[in-house]
Design an enzyme around this catalytic site. Structure first.
Site, mmCIF file in Angstrom:
data_model
loop_
_atom_site.group_PDB
_atom_site.id
_atom_site.type_symbol
_atom_site.label_atom_id
_atom_site.label_comp_id
_atom_site.label_asym_id
_atom_site.label_seq_id
_atom_site.Cartn_x
_atom_site.Cartn_y
_atom_site.Cartn_z
ATOM 1 N N ARG A 11 0.845 -1.214 0.000
ATOM 2 C CA ARG A 11 0.000 0.000 0.000
ATOM 3 C C ARG A 11 0.875 1.258 0.000
ATOM 4 O O ARG A 11 0.522 2.267 -0.610
ATOM 5 C CB ARG A 11 -0.966 0.009 1.206
ATOM 6 C CG ARG A 11 -1.750 1.313 1.319
ATOM 7 C CD ARG A 11 -2.984 1.216 2.220
ATOM 8 N NE ARG A 11 -2.739 0.557 3.475
ATOM 9 C CZ ARG A 11 -2.038 1.066 4.501
ATOM 10 N NH1 ARG A 11 -1.485 2.268 4.397
ATOM 11 N NH2 ARG A 11 -1.869 0.377 5.617
ATOM 12 N N TYR A 70 -17.050 15.480 -16.496
ATOM 13 C CA TYR A 70 -17.412 14.096 -16.214
ATOM 14 C C TYR A 70 -18.393 14.098 -15.036
ATOM 15 O O TYR A 70 -18.113 14.714 -14.001
ATOM 16 C CB TYR A 70 -16.141 13.297 -15.898
ATOM 17 C CG TYR A 70 -16.457 11.956 -15.311
ATOM 18 C CD1 TYR A 70 -17.253 11.051 -16.012
ATOM 19 C CD2 TYR A 70 -16.005 11.598 -14.048
ATOM 20 C CE1 TYR A 70 -17.574 9.819 -15.460
ATOM 21 C CE2 TYR A 70 -16.312 10.369 -13.499
ATOM 22 C CZ TYR A 70 -17.102 9.486 -14.209
ATOM 23 O OH TYR A 70 -17.432 8.279 -13.656
ATOM 24 N N ASP A 72 -8.079 17.954 -15.834
ATOM 25 C CA ASP A 72 -8.358 16.538 -16.103
ATOM 26 C C ASP A 72 -7.994 16.302 -17.572
ATOM 27 O O ASP A 72 -8.690 16.771 -18.473
ATOM 28 C CB ASP A 72 -9.836 16.233 -15.823
ATOM 29 C CG ASP A 72 -10.167 14.749 -16.016
ATOM 30 O OD1 ASP A 72 -9.476 14.089 -16.814
ATOM 31 O OD2 ASP A 72 -11.122 14.265 -15.374
ATOM 32 N N LYS A 75 -8.836 4.791 -19.134
ATOM 33 C CA LYS A 75 -9.204 5.117 -20.516
ATOM 34 C C LYS A 75 -8.027 4.878 -21.473
ATOM 35 O O LYS A 75 -7.619 3.768 -21.650
ATOM 36 C CB LYS A 75 -9.732 6.551 -20.583
ATOM 37 C CG LYS A 75 -10.706 6.905 -19.459
ATOM 38 C CD LYS A 75 -11.963 6.053 -19.504
ATOM 39 C CE LYS A 75 -13.045 6.650 -18.634
ATOM 40 N NZ LYS A 75 -13.625 5.849 -17.632
#
Ligand code: PLP
Length: 375
Positions: A47, A99, A171, A196
């Site tokens: 992590r 978005y 973004d 994406k």
């Protein structure tokens, strides 16, 4: 170094233990300490850091010409970490047309007293200036926007942000650094849904925050990354890094195909409006031509005859897949208003298209038969 070369080599090195040219996937969640308690390999726990994630982060910040990057388990987790990193009570200015998930984060989750948000038409810099408050700490841009492909002048927004000591975030999911490099226009932070185009094959989820310069804000986002723990798996990091090697060539092909599809749609009698910044008639074309090197693989169009006609077109396609998301090798088409849900301002006859890597002639034939049947 040119982007094509960086895409193949950044974050990648021949494995020193085996000589493997393709990097190994290190799935281990934990790493051995030496007898004296130290960590001789520099890794403690997956992590907090993992070799595959470090390699991906190294690659991502080099591609965007930033100072460092933090990888997340999704684009939404990356965006949320930026909002979490702001001081309590900060004011955010965000685009009306972004978005939906980002809008929902700001409208329903990061609400007062955590954050306050004003949504504006980000293409109108006067609206951005008018929204400024004494506690404005961040201005969010997404260009081209989703789903109307509005173009925001990144340099204009960054100037406004810097005048008041706020951060300008971009973004850059739809463009990737192959098409648009927001740091060149003054953005301070870049966010990506690596789900994406970076992933490129519709088979993973990921996100990233990239910093122009490391600062206290960088340290805060990275603390949130490892303490909240929305980190990508080693396998997903490996998949993204593997796909980055072909990113420049894929983006070129997505863009070339999209230009052809947009030109076809713009001439079709059943089509009302095509939203694609590569079309000279697009209101943001001039700014897009200045800040984008190509016009990208995403476009939207409205169909004559309303929602039913648009749904019929989506129902009839044979090569396009009816699905949400974008950036994969396969072309997708979606009725956007119904995925965004109640209260959306997206026209109900709008279809959003992610143009894939099939031959443009086949995509055009497919849309032609679907649109002609809607006559
Ligand atoms: N930003 C943009 C522009 C997007 O299109 C998306 C997803 O569609 C996201 C962020 C969120 O990414 P993710 O689905 O990986 O959480």
């Amino acid at each position: 170094m040119k982007l094509e070369t960086l895409a193949v080599h950044a974050g990648r090195a021949t494995d020193p233990t085996t000589g493997a040219v393709a990097p190994p996937i290190i799935l281990s969640s934990t790493f051995e300490r030496a007898a004296d308690g130290s960590f001789p390999h520099g890794h403690v726990y997956t992590r907090t850091e993992n070799p595959n994630r470090l390699a991906l982060e190294d690659c991502l910040h080099q591609l965007e010409s930033g100072s460092s990057a933090a990888a997340f388990s999704s684009g939404s987790a990356a965006s949320a970490a930026i909002f979490q990193a702001l001081p309590t009570g900060s004011h955010v200015i965000a685009p009306l047309d972004s978005y939906t998930g980002t809008k929902i984060l700001l409208r329903d989750i990061f609400v007062a007293p955590m954050l306050e948000t004003t949504f504006v038409d980000m293409t109108d810099l006067d609206q951005v200036r008018a929204a400024i408050r004494p506690n404005t700490r961040l201005i969010w841009t997404e260009t081209p926007s989703n789903p109307l492909l509005k173009i925001t002048d990144i340099a204009g927004v960054a100037q406004i942000a810097h005048r008041i000591g706020a951060l300008c975030v971009c973004d850059n999911t739809w463009c990737t650094p192959v098409i648009q490099q927001p740091f060149k226009f003054g953005a301070d932070v870049i966010v990506h849904s690596t789900t994406k185009y970076f992933g490129g094959h519709s088979d993973l989820l990921g996100g990233a925050v990239i910093f122009a310069e490391d600062s206290e804000f960088t340290a805060r986002v990275k603390q949130i990354q490892v303490r909240v723990g929305a980190v990508p798996s080693p396998f997903d990091c490996w998949l993204i890094l593997r796909s980055v090697a072909t990113l420049p060539w894929r983006m070129r092909a997505h863009s070339e195909n999209a230009v052809k599809v947009a030109d076809f749609l713009a001439e079709h009698v059943q089509v009302e409006t095509v939203y694609y910044p590569g079309l000279p008639t697009h209101p943001g074309h001039q700014i897009a031509a200045r800040q984008m090197s190509m016009f990208g693989g995403m476009l939207s169009f409205t169909v004559q005859g309303g929602q039913a006609a648009a749904m019929n077109v989506a129902a009839r396609v044979k090569i396009f897949t009816r699905a949400t998301s974008l950036g994969g090798v396969e072309s997708l088409i979606e009725h956007r208003a119904s995925i965004e849900g109640a209260g959306t301002s997206t026209p109900d006859n709008l279809l959003r298209v992610s143009v894939g890597l099939e031959h443009a002639d086949d995509l055009i034939d497919d849309l032609n038969q679907a649109l002609s049947a809607a006559d």
